[in-house]
Design a protein around this motif. Structure first.
Motif, PDB file in Angstrom:
ATOM      1  N   LYS A 104      24.191  25.747 -23.677  1.00 51.28           N
ATOM      2  CA  LYS A 104      25.137  26.801 -24.067  1.00 51.28           C
ATOM      3  C   LYS A 104      26.097  27.075 -22.919  1.00 51.28           C
ATOM      4  CE  LYS A 104      22.720  29.532 -27.505  1.00 51.28           C
ATOM      5  NZ  LYS A 104      22.339  30.898 -27.859  1.00 51.28           N
ATOM      6  N   PRO A 105      27.183  26.290 -22.814  1.00 54.15           N
ATOM      7  CA  PRO A 105      28.166  26.558 -21.766  1.00 54.15           C
ATOM      8  C   PRO A 105      28.779  27.941 -21.959  1.00 54.15           C
ATOM      9  CG  PRO A 105      28.787  24.632 -23.098  1.00 54.15           C
ATOM     10  CD  PRO A 105      27.540  25.193 -23.674  1.00 54.15           C
ATOM     11  N   GLY A 106      28.893  28.686 -20.886  1.00 52.86           N
ATOM     12  CA  GLY A 106      29.418  30.040 -20.968  1.00 52.86           C
ATOM     13  C   GLY A 106      28.401  31.024 -21.515  1.00 52.86           C
ATOM     14  N   MET A 107      27.203  30.543 -21.840  1.00 52.95           N
ATOM     15  CA  MET A 107      26.084  31.345 -22.345  1.00 52.95           C
ATOM     16  C   MET A 107      26.450  32.117 -23.605  1.00 52.95           C
ATOM     17  SD  MET A 107      24.233  32.506 -18.798  1.00 52.95           S
ATOM     18  CE  MET A 107      25.288  33.873 -18.498  1.00 52.95           C
ATOM     19  N   THR A 108      27.310  31.519 -24.457  1.00 47.29           N
ATOM     20  CA  THR A 108      27.706  32.158 -25.710  1.00 47.29           C
ATOM     21  C   THR A 108      27.675  31.135 -26.835  1.00 47.29           C
ATOM     22  OG1 THR A 108      30.048  31.691 -25.344  1.00 47.29           O
ATOM     23  CG2 THR A 108      29.232  33.810 -24.540  1.00 47.29           C
ATOM     24  N   GLY A 109      27.689  31.638 -28.052  1.00 50.27           N
ATOM     25  CA  GLY A 109      27.768  30.783 -29.228  1.00 50.27           C
ATOM     26  C   GLY A 109      26.456  30.078 -29.535  1.00 50.27           C
ATOM     27  N   ASP A 110      26.550  29.113 -30.457  1.00 46.16           N
ATOM     28  CA  ASP A 110      25.374  28.365 -30.904  1.00 46.16           C
ATOM     29  C   ASP A 110      24.979  27.250 -29.950  1.00 46.16           C
ATOM     30  OD1 ASP A 110      25.114  29.922 -33.188  1.00 46.16           O
ATOM     31  OD2 ASP A 110      26.422  28.613 -34.372  1.00 46.16           O
ATOM     32  N   GLY A 111      25.871  26.868 -29.069  1.00 45.97           N
ATOM     33  CA  GLY A 111      25.570  25.814 -28.113  1.00 45.97           C
ATOM     34  C   GLY A 111      25.796  24.422 -28.660  1.00 45.97           C
ATOM     35  N   ILE A 112      25.513  23.443 -27.818  1.00 42.83           N
ATOM     36  CA  ILE A 112      25.676  22.037 -28.157  1.00 42.83           C
ATOM     37  C   ILE A 112      24.278  21.478 -28.388  1.00 42.83           C
ATOM     38  CG2 ILE A 112      26.527  19.804 -27.351  1.00 42.83           C
ATOM     39  CD1 ILE A 112      28.344  21.511 -25.395  1.00 42.83           C
ATOM     40  N   HIS A 113      23.992  21.054 -29.629  1.00 41.20           N
ATOM     41  CA  HIS A 113      22.655  20.602 -30.028  1.00 41.20           C
ATOM     42  C   HIS A 113      22.538  19.092 -29.896  1.00 41.20           C
ATOM     43  CE1 HIS A 113      21.297  24.413 -32.095  1.00 41.20           C
ATOM     44  NE2 HIS A 113      22.558  24.669 -31.768  1.00 41.20           N
ATOM     45  N   THR A 114      21.453  18.647 -29.257  1.00 41.69           N
ATOM     46  CA  THR A 114      21.167  17.228 -29.091  1.00 41.69           C
ATOM     47  C   THR A 114      19.752  16.965 -29.593  1.00 41.69           C
ATOM     48  OG1 THR A 114      22.572  17.162 -27.116  1.00 41.69           O
ATOM     49  CG2 THR A 114      21.005  15.355 -27.409  1.00 41.69           C
ATOM     50  N   PRO A 115      19.589  16.017 -30.545  1.00 42.56           N
ATOM     51  CA  PRO A 115      18.246  15.739 -31.052  1.00 42.56           C
ATOM     52  C   PRO A 115      17.360  15.068 -30.001  1.00 42.56           C
ATOM     53  CG  PRO A 115      19.878  14.320 -32.118  1.00 42.56           C
ATOM     54  CD  PRO A 115      20.619  15.230 -31.195  1.00 42.56           C
ATOM     55  N   VAL A 116      16.093  15.448 -29.998  1.00 44.06           N
ATOM     56  CA  VAL A 116      15.078  14.824 -29.139  1.00 44.06           C
ATOM     57  C   VAL A 116      13.890  14.508 -30.041  1.00 44.06           C
ATOM     58  CG1 VAL A 116      13.512  15.147 -27.190  1.00 44.06           C
ATOM     59  CG2 VAL A 116      15.808  16.126 -27.107  1.00 44.06           C
ATOM     60  N   THR A 117      13.463  13.253 -30.034  1.00 48.81           N
ATOM     61  CA  THR A 117      12.329  12.834 -30.840  1.00 48.81           C
ATOM     62  C   THR A 117      11.095  12.762 -29.959  1.00 48.81           C
ATOM     63  OG1 THR A 117      13.791  11.544 -32.259  1.00 48.81           O
ATOM     64  CG2 THR A 117      11.441  11.014 -32.360  1.00 48.81           C
ATOM     65  N   VAL A 118      10.021  13.396 -30.403  1.00 53.59           N
ATOM     66  CA  VAL A 118       8.756  13.382 -29.663  1.00 53.59           C
ATOM     67  C   VAL A 118       7.754  12.579 -30.479  1.00 53.59           C
ATOM     68  CG1 VAL A 118       6.949  14.776 -28.610  1.00 53.59           C
ATOM     69  CG2 VAL A 118       9.298  15.626 -28.670  1.00 53.59           C
ATOM     70  N   THR A 119       7.180  11.570 -29.853  1.00 53.40           N
ATOM     71  CA  THR A 119       6.275  10.652 -30.542  1.00 53.40           C
ATOM     72  C   THR A 119       4.836  10.827 -30.083  1.00 53.40           C
ATOM     73  OG1 THR A 119       6.624   8.953 -28.864  1.00 53.40           O
ATOM     74  CG2 THR A 119       8.107   8.915 -30.767  1.00 53.40           C
TER      75      THR A 119
END
Length: 164
Positions: A104-119
């Motif tokens: 969350k740059p600027g600590m506001t909004g929904d942020g930038i979402h990146t998927p992470v897969t855990v196996t």
């Protein structure tokens, strides 16, 4: 004078680290997070279940926050106030499934979402043994920081054997 500066630096590092601890602890692996004002890159984006340390490096111009969301959107951990040019560690125990890393740059909004897969699967019995060992050693059962032991139900004073 140098000794007092070194002590102050160590104390600051300990306060900033919080439950993050040290990434070199046995059984953990480091996941690199490059956060900036327009991107949130996670390497590797597929990790085995278990304890992972997310090393968040802010290459942007804004202070950022970093979150790890588990299945169902539950927040598993967060690091706040990561200043430009600073790296912070977040230690999280992950179960198998789809997760998201969010900057969350600027600590506001929904942020930038990146998927992470855990196996795979994390050993629940290993986690229980770690927590028991930490309690025995007088450490917090999750983040391994020194602190109050859990209250002892046999202690009629409710102070967990800490006395006075």
């Amino acid at each position: 004078m140098r000794a007092s500066r070194a002590a102050a630096a160590l104390m600051s590092a300990a306060v900033v680290a919080g439950c993050g601890g040290t990434p070199s602890a046995p059984g953990t692996s480091v996941v690199a997070v490059a956060a900036d004002d327009t991107a949130c890159t996670v390497r590797p984006s597929e990790v085995p279940a278990g304890v992972r340390v997310f090393r968040v490096t802010n290459g942007g111009a804004k202070v950022t926050e970093f979150y790890v969301y588990g299945p169902g959107g539950r927040v598993l951990g967060e690091v706040e106030n990561v200043a430009p040019g600073v790296s912070r560690d977040l230690r999280v125990e992950l179960s198998a499934g789809a997760h998201e890393a969010v900057c969350k740059p600027g600590m506001t909004g929904d942020g930038i979402h990146t998927p992470v897969t855990v196996t795979g699967t994390a050993s629940a019995s290993a986690a229980r043994r770690r927590a028991a060992r930490r309690r025995r050693d007088g450490l917090h059962p999750v983040c391994a920081r020194p602190g109050r032991r859990p209250a002892d139900p046999d202690d009629d004073l409710g102070r967990g054997g800490q006395g006075g």
